[in-house]
Design a protein around this motif. Structure first.
Motif, PDB file in Angstrom:
ATOM      1  N   ILE A   1      47.195 -23.970   7.029  1.00 42.89           N
ATOM      2  CA  ILE A   1      47.575 -23.879   8.551  1.00 42.89           C
ATOM      3  C   ILE A   1      47.788 -25.462   9.053  1.00 42.89           C
ATOM      4  CG2 ILE A   1      46.365 -24.069  10.747  1.00 42.89           C
ATOM      5  CD1 ILE A   1      44.527 -21.609  10.021  1.00 42.89           C
ATOM      6  N   GLU A   2      47.227 -26.494   8.450  1.00 44.35           N
ATOM      7  CA  GLU A   2      47.408 -27.785   8.480  1.00 44.35           C
ATOM      8  C   GLU A   2      48.912 -28.138   8.002  1.00 44.35           C
ATOM      9  OE1 GLU A   2      46.051 -31.151   5.538  1.00 44.35           O
ATOM     10  OE2 GLU A   2      44.603 -30.942   6.982  1.00 44.35           O
ATOM     11  N   ASP A   3      49.391 -27.331   7.075  1.00 45.90           N
ATOM     12  CA  ASP A   3      50.814 -27.774   6.360  1.00 45.90           C
ATOM     13  C   ASP A   3      51.610 -26.758   7.319  1.00 45.90           C
ATOM     14  OD1 ASP A   3      49.867 -29.424   4.612  1.00 45.90           O
ATOM     15  OD2 ASP A   3      49.708 -27.977   3.094  1.00 45.90           O
ATOM     16  N   GLY A   4      51.503 -26.056   8.300  1.00 47.15           N
ATOM     17  CA  GLY A   4      52.344 -25.515   8.853  1.00 47.15           C
ATOM     18  C   GLY A   4      52.441 -23.973   9.141  1.00 47.15           C
ATOM     19  N   ALA A   5      51.329 -23.192   8.560  1.00 43.26           N
ATOM     20  CA  ALA A   5      51.237 -21.778   8.598  1.00 43.26           C
ATOM     21  C   ALA A   5      51.057 -21.275   9.980  1.00 43.26           C
ATOM     22  CB  ALA A   5      50.127 -21.302   7.579  1.00 43.26           C
ATOM     23  N   THR A   6      51.910 -20.409  10.588  1.00 46.80           N
ATOM     24  CA  THR A   6      51.889 -19.808  11.834  1.00 46.80           C
ATOM     25  C   THR A   6      51.332 -18.390  11.962  1.00 46.80           C
ATOM     26  OG1 THR A   6      53.992 -19.514  11.909  1.00 46.80           O
ATOM     27  CG2 THR A   6      53.250 -21.393  13.045  1.00 46.80           C
ATOM     28  N   GLU A   7      51.542 -17.703  10.797  1.00 44.94           N
ATOM     29  CA  GLU A   7      51.168 -16.368  10.690  1.00 44.94           C
ATOM     30  C   GLU A   7      50.900 -16.048   9.262  1.00 44.94           C
ATOM     31  OE1 GLU A   7      54.342 -13.330  11.482  1.00 44.94           O
ATOM     32  OE2 GLU A   7      55.678 -14.724  11.431  1.00 44.94           O
ATOM     33  N   PHE A   8      49.789 -15.030   9.082  1.00 50.40           N
ATOM     34  CA  PHE A   8      49.507 -14.759   7.643  1.00 50.40           C
ATOM     35  C   PHE A   8      49.684 -13.209   7.514  1.00 50.40           C
ATOM     36  CE2 PHE A   8      47.399 -18.585   8.162  1.00 50.40           C
ATOM     37  CZ  PHE A   8      47.106 -19.192   7.049  1.00 50.40           C
ATOM     38  N   THR A   9      50.230 -12.791   6.347  1.00 47.50           N
ATOM     39  CA  THR A   9      50.442 -11.286   6.184  1.00 47.50           C
ATOM     40  C   THR A   9      49.596 -10.986   4.837  1.00 47.50           C
ATOM     41  OG1 THR A   9      52.619 -11.112   7.243  1.00 47.50           O
ATOM     42  CG2 THR A   9      51.901  -9.338   5.727  1.00 47.50           C
ATOM     43  N   GLU A  10      48.579 -10.102   4.819  1.00 46.93           N
ATOM     44  CA  GLU A  10      47.872  -9.750   3.720  1.00 46.93           C
ATOM     45  C   GLU A  10      48.481  -8.692   2.899  1.00 46.93           C
ATOM     46  OE1 GLU A  10      43.282  -8.329   2.418  1.00 46.93           O
ATOM     47  OE2 GLU A  10      43.820  -8.667   4.438  1.00 46.93           O
ATOM     48  N   ILE A  11      49.100  -8.447   1.784  1.00 46.12           N
ATOM     49  CA  ILE A  11      49.632  -7.492   1.050  1.00 46.12           C
ATOM     50  C   ILE A  11      48.438  -6.797   0.003  1.00 46.12           C
ATOM     51  CG2 ILE A  11      51.356  -6.903  -0.427  1.00 46.12           C
ATOM     52  CD1 ILE A  11      53.371  -8.805   0.820  1.00 46.12           C
ATOM     53  N   GLY A  12      48.218  -5.766   0.201  1.00 49.61           N
ATOM     54  CA  GLY A  12      47.400  -5.147  -0.976  1.00 49.61           C
ATOM     55  C   GLY A  12      46.360  -4.014  -0.102  1.00 49.61           C
ATOM     56  N   PRO A  13      45.280  -3.801  -0.993  1.00 51.99           N
ATOM     57  CA  PRO A  13      44.323  -2.740  -0.586  1.00 51.99           C
ATOM     58  C   PRO A  13      43.220  -3.666   0.507  1.00 51.99           C
ATOM     59  CG  PRO A  13      43.802  -3.079  -2.785  1.00 51.99           C
ATOM     60  CD  PRO A  13      45.316  -3.686  -2.478  1.00 51.99           C
ATOM     61  N   GLY A  14      43.011  -2.964   1.632  1.00 53.39           N
ATOM     62  CA  GLY A  14      41.962  -3.193   2.531  1.00 53.39           C
ATOM     63  C   GLY A  14      42.571  -4.186   3.361  1.00 53.39           C
ATOM     64  N   HIS A  15      41.491  -4.887   4.294  1.00 51.03           N
ATOM     65  CA  HIS A  15      42.012  -5.860   5.305  1.00 51.03           C
ATOM     66  C   HIS A  15      41.011  -7.080   5.289  1.00 51.03           C
ATOM     67  CE1 HIS A  15      38.713  -3.855   7.366  1.00 51.03           C
ATOM     68  NE2 HIS A  15      39.505  -2.456   7.097  1.00 51.03           N
ATOM     69  N   PHE A  16      40.348  -7.542   4.255  1.00 48.24           N
ATOM     70  CA  PHE A  16      39.346  -8.449   3.972  1.00 48.24           C
ATOM     71  C   PHE A  16      39.781  -9.703   4.220  1.00 48.24           C
ATOM     72  CE2 PHE A  16      37.181 -11.558   0.829  1.00 48.24           C
ATOM     73  CZ  PHE A  16      35.999 -11.489   1.457  1.00 48.24           C
ATOM     74  N   LEU A  17      40.832 -10.299   3.682  1.00 43.82           N
ATOM     75  CA  LEU A  17      41.465 -11.550   3.831  1.00 43.82           C
ATOM     76  C   LEU A  17      42.005 -11.837   5.197  1.00 43.82           C
ATOM     77  CD1 LEU A  17      43.461 -11.991   0.526  1.00 43.82           C
ATOM     78  CD2 LEU A  17      40.860 -12.548   1.036  1.00 43.82           C
ATOM     79  N   ARG A  18      42.568 -10.604   5.946  1.00 44.70           N
ATOM     80  CA  ARG A  18      42.887 -10.816   7.359  1.00 44.70           C
ATOM     81  C   ARG A  18      41.665 -11.128   8.250  1.00 44.70           C
ATOM     82  NH1 ARG A  18      45.507  -5.220   8.196  1.00 44.70           N
ATOM     83  NH2 ARG A  18      45.016  -5.032   5.950  1.00 44.70           N
ATOM     84  N   ARG A  19      40.749 -10.516   8.116  1.00 49.38           N
ATOM     85  CA  ARG A  19      39.309 -10.802   8.692  1.00 49.38           C
ATOM     86  C   ARG A  19      38.855 -12.164   8.491  1.00 49.38           C
ATOM     87  NH1 ARG A  19      36.731  -5.879   6.578  1.00 49.38           N
ATOM     88  NH2 ARG A  19      34.986  -7.203   5.924  1.00 49.38           N
ATOM     89  N   LEU A  20      38.867 -12.507   7.256  1.00 49.44           N
ATOM     90  CA  LEU A  20      38.491 -14.054   6.956  1.00 49.44           C
ATOM     91  C   LEU A  20      39.330 -14.950   7.756  1.00 49.44           C
ATOM     92  CD1 LEU A  20      37.981 -14.111   3.176  1.00 49.44           C
ATOM     93  CD2 LEU A  20      36.051 -14.057   5.302  1.00 49.44           C
ATOM     94  N   VAL A  21      40.612 -14.875   7.848  1.00 50.92           N
ATOM     95  CA  VAL A  21      41.636 -15.911   8.516  1.00 50.92           C
ATOM     96  C   VAL A  21      41.312 -15.780   9.905  1.00 50.92           C
ATOM     97  CG1 VAL A  21      44.047 -16.164   9.406  1.00 50.92           C
ATOM     98  CG2 VAL A  21      43.628 -15.484   6.978  1.00 50.92           C
ATOM     99  N   GLY A  22      40.733 -14.639  10.386  1.00 46.23           N
ATOM    100  CA  GLY A  22      40.261 -14.656  11.909  1.00 46.23           C
ATOM    101  C   GLY A  22      39.085 -15.318  12.225  1.00 46.23           C
ATOM    102  N   GLN A  23      38.120 -15.355  11.246  1.00 43.15           N
ATOM    103  CA  GLN A  23      37.217 -16.139  11.256  1.00 43.15           C
ATOM    104  C   GLN A  23      37.325 -17.596  11.056  1.00 43.15           C
ATOM    105  OE1 GLN A  23      33.859 -14.277   8.505  1.00 43.15           O
ATOM    106  NE2 GLN A  23      34.650 -12.244   8.779  1.00 43.15           N
ATOM    107  N   ILE A  24      38.272 -17.841  10.364  1.00 43.78           N
ATOM    108  CA  ILE A  24      38.497 -19.322  10.008  1.00 43.78           C
ATOM    109  C   ILE A  24      39.116 -19.858  11.218  1.00 43.78           C
ATOM    110  CG2 ILE A  24      39.630 -20.840   8.732  1.00 43.78           C
ATOM    111  CD1 ILE A  24      38.948 -18.999   6.295  1.00 43.78           C
TER     112      ILE A  24
END
Length: 291
Positions: free
Chosen positions: A258-281
């Motif tokens: 995020i500090e380096d400019g990320a404005t959106e994240f896409t998780e590719i693979g089974p589940g939605h664990f990483l998306r949830r973590l991004v939302g928590q962070i």
């Protein structure tokens, strides 16, 4: 800037990849290639196996990689990453997606990694648990108080830490952590990953990494050990090796992206664990999933 994330072990589920196989000829080709490369039918385990079957490291790791990588291939030219990261095993998925590893080399490396880790799991009574609702310094301090080996293994979010260790010490740590935590839950993995228990396999895995051809990736990868970006092949390899015994610095990774400019994240693979973590962070960050 668009960041892509690739999940790791624990996200597997019975029937994973079956719908993808049935709908895509490209997916069928890759799954069949995978069966040939691995020397056994990973598709049978993925499509028909039980949760207990898929919990085994030797099956879980190639299954998750295949699910993620084939999804990337079905995206075609739509996959245009500015940066990537993978959670534990997902780091190899990420490297393959951005051209640092070819499909066959990646699958062989994962198979070696998984078999080595499985070997440790069969000789040691170990496991992992996630602790929710406590700061990492508290979790680390309690782990240090336990008579036995139990350590923080994944710093997933501000108040989500995974601990890893021998079962007796892990159980004792969980009992001490439970009163102050929102939740303490054992994870569906078969060993103490990202802990000193992986030390015996380091040199053999290092040899496998050195024998594998890596190419310069099309974009930076933010690796687990430091959470910082790199495109340097030698550093990528060293970080992959060190990851086995070092904690996954996931929260730090996402914050640096995020500090380096990320404005959106896409998780590719089974589940939605990483998306949830991004939302928590970072609650304001845009997230998507392709599963």
């Amino acid at each position: 800037m668009h960041a892509y994330l690739f999940p790791g072990q624990g996200t597997q589920f019975p029937g994973m990849g079956k719908e993808l196989f049935e709908k895509s000829k490209l997916a069928q080709e890759y799954f069949k290639r995978a069966n040939d490369i691995l020397g056994f039918s990973i598709t049978d385990v993925m499509f028909e196996g039980s949760a207990k079957d898929l919990k085994q490291t030797k099956f879980a790791q190639p299954a998750i990689f295949l699910h993620s990588y084939i999804l990337v291939k079905t995206l075609g030219n739509e996959f245009k990453p500015d940066m990537v990261a993978g959670h534990s095993l997902g780091e190899i998925s990420a490297l393959t997606a951005i051209g640092s590893l070819d499909f066959e080399s990646a699958l062989k490396l994962i198979s070696k990694r998984a078999s080595l880790m499985q070997k440790v799991c069969e000789h040691e009574n170990t496991g992992m648990a996630v602790v929710v609702g406590l700061y990492d310094v508290i979790v680390k301090d309690i782990c240090n108080q336990i008579d036995g080996v139990v350590v923080p293994a994944n710093y997933n979010a501000l108040k989500q830490v995974v601990i890893s260790g021998e079962m007796k010490a892990l159980k004792e740590a969980c009992e001490k952590l439970r009163p102050g935590a929102l939740a303490v839950v054992n994870l569906p993995v078969s060993g103490a990953f990202h802990s000193p228990f992986m030390e015996p396999i380091i040199e053999e895995f290092r040899l496998a990494v050195e024998e594998t051809e890596f190419k310069k990736p099309i974009c930076p990868i933010y690796q687990n050990v430091k959470g910082r970006p790199t495109s340097n092949i030698e550093l990528i390899k060293e970080n992959l090796i060190n990851q086995l015994t070092h904690p996954v610095m996931w929260r730090h990774t996402i914050l640096h992206m995020i500090e380096d400019g990320a404005t959106e994240f896409t998780e590719i693979g089974p589940g939605h664990f990483l998306r949830r973590l991004v939302g928590q962070i970072n609650k304001n960050m845009k997230t998507h999933g392709i599963s």
